[in-house]
Scaffold this motif. Sequence first.
Motif, PDB file in Angstrom:
ATOM      1  N   SER A   5       0.827  -1.207   0.000  1.00  0.00           N
ATOM      2  CA  SER A   5       0.000   0.000   0.000  1.00  0.00           C
ATOM      3  C   SER A   5       0.860   1.256   0.000  1.00  0.00           C
ATOM      4  N   LEU A   6       0.305   2.309  -0.582  1.00  0.00           N
ATOM      5  CA  LEU A   6       0.891   3.648  -0.536  1.00  0.00           C
ATOM      6  C   LEU A   6      -0.162   4.553   0.085  1.00  0.00           C
ATOM      7  N   ILE A   7       0.202   5.232   1.149  1.00  0.00           N
ATOM      8  CA  ILE A   7      -0.721   6.106   1.870  1.00  0.00           C
ATOM      9  C   ILE A   7      -0.192   7.525   1.788  1.00  0.00           C
ATOM     10  N   ALA A   8      -1.047   8.467   1.364  1.00  0.00           N
ATOM     11  CA  ALA A   8      -0.608   9.852   1.164  1.00  0.00           C
ATOM     12  C   ALA A   8      -1.628  10.825   1.743  1.00  0.00           C
ATOM     13  N   SER A   9      -1.139  11.978   2.192  1.00  0.00           N
ATOM     14  CA  SER A   9      -2.012  13.027   2.701  1.00  0.00           C
ATOM     15  C   SER A   9      -1.242  14.337   2.726  1.00  0.00           C
ATOM     16  N   SER A  10      -1.998  15.442   2.751  1.00  0.00           N
ATOM     17  CA  SER A  10      -1.351  16.753   2.884  1.00  0.00           C
ATOM     18  C   SER A  10      -1.194  17.159   4.346  1.00  0.00           C
ATOM     19  N   ASP A  11      -1.814  16.415   5.268  1.00  0.00           N
ATOM     20  CA  ASP A  11      -1.649  16.686   6.702  1.00  0.00           C
ATOM     21  C   ASP A  11      -0.726  15.629   7.285  1.00  0.00           C
ATOM     22  N   ASP A  12       0.390  16.068   7.831  1.00  0.00           N
ATOM     23  CA  ASP A  12       1.399  15.121   8.307  1.00  0.00           C
ATOM     24  C   ASP A  12       0.912  14.273   9.475  1.00  0.00           C
ATOM     25  N   TYR A  13       0.086  14.862  10.363  1.00  0.00           N
ATOM     26  CA  TYR A  13      -0.354  14.089  11.518  1.00  0.00           C
ATOM     27  C   TYR A  13      -1.383  13.022  11.124  1.00  0.00           C
ATOM     28  N   LEU A  14      -2.356  13.387  10.295  1.00  0.00           N
ATOM     29  CA  LEU A  14      -3.342  12.405   9.842  1.00  0.00           C
ATOM     30  C   LEU A  14      -2.644  11.282   9.069  1.00  0.00           C
ATOM     31  N   LEU A  15      -1.626  11.638   8.310  1.00  0.00           N
ATOM     32  CA  LEU A  15      -0.850  10.628   7.584  1.00  0.00           C
ATOM     33  C   LEU A  15      -0.143   9.706   8.567  1.00  0.00           C
ATOM     34  N   GLU A  16       0.485  10.289   9.558  1.00  0.00           N
ATOM     35  CA  GLU A  16       1.202   9.514  10.567  1.00  0.00           C
ATOM     36  C   GLU A  16       0.269   8.546  11.286  1.00  0.00           C
ATOM     37  N   SER A  79       5.996  23.470   4.243  1.00  0.00           N
ATOM     38  CA  SER A  79       6.655  23.309   5.541  1.00  0.00           C
ATOM     39  C   SER A  79       7.556  22.085   5.609  1.00  0.00           C
ATOM     40  N   ALA A  80       7.610  21.305   4.518  1.00  0.00           N
ATOM     41  CA  ALA A  80       8.465  20.117   4.508  1.00  0.00           C
ATOM     42  C   ALA A  80       9.929  20.530   4.402  1.00  0.00           C
ATOM     43  N   PRO A  81      10.826  19.753   4.998  1.00  0.00           N
ATOM     44  CA  PRO A  81      12.262  20.052   4.885  1.00  0.00           C
ATOM     45  C   PRO A  81      12.682  20.080   3.417  1.00  0.00           C
ATOM     46  N   LYS A  82      13.469  21.071   3.057  1.00  0.00           N
ATOM     47  CA  LYS A  82      13.912  21.191   1.677  1.00  0.00           C
ATOM     48  C   LYS A  82      14.925  20.089   1.343  1.00  0.00           C
ATOM     49  N   ALA A  83      14.610  19.345   0.279  1.00  0.00           N
ATOM     50  CA  ALA A  83      15.484  18.250  -0.126  1.00  0.00           C
ATOM     51  C   ALA A  83      16.645  18.776  -0.962  1.00  0.00           C
ATOM     52  N   ARG A 186      -2.450  17.569  14.897  1.00  0.00           N
ATOM     53  CA  ARG A 186      -1.334  17.206  15.767  1.00  0.00           C
ATOM     54  C   ARG A 186      -1.395  17.988  17.086  1.00  0.00           C
ATOM     55  N   LEU A 187      -1.655  19.290  16.973  1.00  0.00           N
ATOM     56  CA  LEU A 187      -1.748  20.124  18.166  1.00  0.00           C
ATOM     57  C   LEU A 187      -2.931  19.705  19.037  1.00  0.00           C
ATOM     58  N   LEU A 188      -4.045  19.328  18.393  1.00  0.00           N
ATOM     59  CA  LEU A 188      -5.217  18.866  19.139  1.00  0.00           C
ATOM     60  C   LEU A 188      -4.887  17.606  19.925  1.00  0.00           C
ATOM     61  N   ALA A 189      -4.173  16.683  19.309  1.00  0.00           N
ATOM     62  CA  ALA A 189      -3.800  15.451  20.001  1.00  0.00           C
ATOM     63  C   ALA A 189      -2.897  15.750  21.196  1.00  0.00           C
ATOM     64  N   GLN A 190      -1.948  16.674  21.017  1.00  0.00           N
ATOM     65  CA  GLN A 190      -1.051  17.040  22.112  1.00  0.00           C
ATOM     66  C   GLN A 190      -1.824  17.644  23.289  1.00  0.00           C
ATOM     67  N   GLU A 191      -2.736  18.585  22.959  1.00  0.00           N
ATOM     68  CA  GLU A 191      -3.526  19.224  24.012  1.00  0.00           C
ATOM     69  C   GLU A 191      -4.474  18.221  24.665  1.00  0.00           C
ATOM     70  N   GLY A 192      -5.019  17.295  23.873  1.00  0.00           N
ATOM     71  CA  GLY A 192      -5.918  16.278  24.413  1.00  0.00           C
ATOM     72  C   GLY A 192      -5.222  15.389  25.427  1.00  0.00           C
ATOM     73  N   ARG A 193      -4.009  14.970  25.109  1.00  0.00           N
ATOM     74  CA  ARG A 193      -3.256  14.128  26.051  1.00  0.00           C
ATOM     75  C   ARG A 193      -2.923  14.894  27.322  1.00  0.00           C
ATOM     76  N   LYS A 194      -2.607  16.182  27.171  1.00  0.00           N
ATOM     77  CA  LYS A 194      -2.295  17.005  28.349  1.00  0.00           C
ATOM     78  C   LYS A 194      -3.529  17.137  29.244  1.00  0.00           C
TER      79      LYS A 194
END
Length: 391
Positions: A5-16, A79-83, A186-194
């Motif tokens: 499988s190949l999984i792709a998304s424009s949101d890094d957290y949802l992809l993760e 926002s991705a690191p420049k290759a 991603r920020l929502l998940a961090q705040e939720g865990r806190k």
Amino acid sequence: MPRLSLIASSDDYLLEETVAQAVSEVAAQLGGLEPEVLGENVTPEQVALEVQTPSLFEPSRLLVVEQARRWVKAKEPSSAPKATGEKPDPGPLVEALSGGLPDDVALIVSVWCVEKPKGELVDVISEHGEVRWISLPAPPKPWEDVVLSESQREVLGGVLRRALGEAKIDGRAANLLMDRLGFAPRLLAQEGRKLASAAGSDRTIDEELVRSLTFPAERSLERVRDAVLKRQVEPLLDLVSAAQQGIPVRDWRGQRLDVGGLTQILIGQVGGLFEQLLYLRCVVVQNGLEAELKPSTTSRRGWYARHFKTSLAPNLIELLRQDPEAPLNRSGKPPSPWTLGELFTGAGRYSTPELVAALAELGGVEVTSRGALTLAGLMRWLTKSVGRGVE
């Protein structure tokens, strides 16, 4: 779950999150084996070799490519690191997958990109496995007076539930948290865990806990609501002064605001609160409860728990239900007793003529604040309206 499988998304957290779930499912299908994560520097040629090389110690292998956005045709996130260096040639891996995967190998490829990827690698994985594009939910329409669309809330609701684990959160607190952060999984998940850690096992996360723990109040827009309700003008003037001097002022998402952005948000928030307080005063007065608004009454110890919550709040909430368009209501629903109690206490610190005058002057303040007349007009209006009649 397919082994290829190949999984792709424009949101890094949802992809993760999605990749982690896929890896867990495939690992379980293959008897609980440990995945082999191939780092970001791996090349298509190296992956092709791994695919074709049987394990000497395990009957099966699960290979995970963490980031392959340069192996496909797709726009990279800003926002991705420049290759650096030449773009890798996916040819060797495409050739290795042209006949499908060996029976003892599973491969999951992750791609963080702005648009649905294309190219030879995508085509060959689609032919022999699955290509999954995680599209982001549509934002609110321009004419909708909301922070998040319903589809965005659904996605964020899932992120929050997974982040909270066994912790419980009431609906109003969840909405407050999501509105404050915006679409930031991603920020929502961090705040939720806190918040889950702070609440522990014996407390449901409520609005009060969200307000107290999600972003500090110091020089953030969270100070505005408290300052207006407590009729303390100094914190508001401090925000404006700080922005003028280049000192960071944060919005509900924790993002830094410039002077122009702060001005318009401040005018809108304070004006909105004045409208709510005026409406509430009118309802209270019309129902013969004006004496209850006195600060000497609302400041008594135990006033909320012993009197407001049990005697006043139920009747006021019922009155608000009869007017779904009331400024205090959100999506036609009245505020919680706690929030209503805060507004009720705040309304008692202003007179009806003061609130009417403040709203009458609001339009002129907004117009001048958009021009090049500095922020003097805004600061005078705040001092006069929130301060105790000081000119």
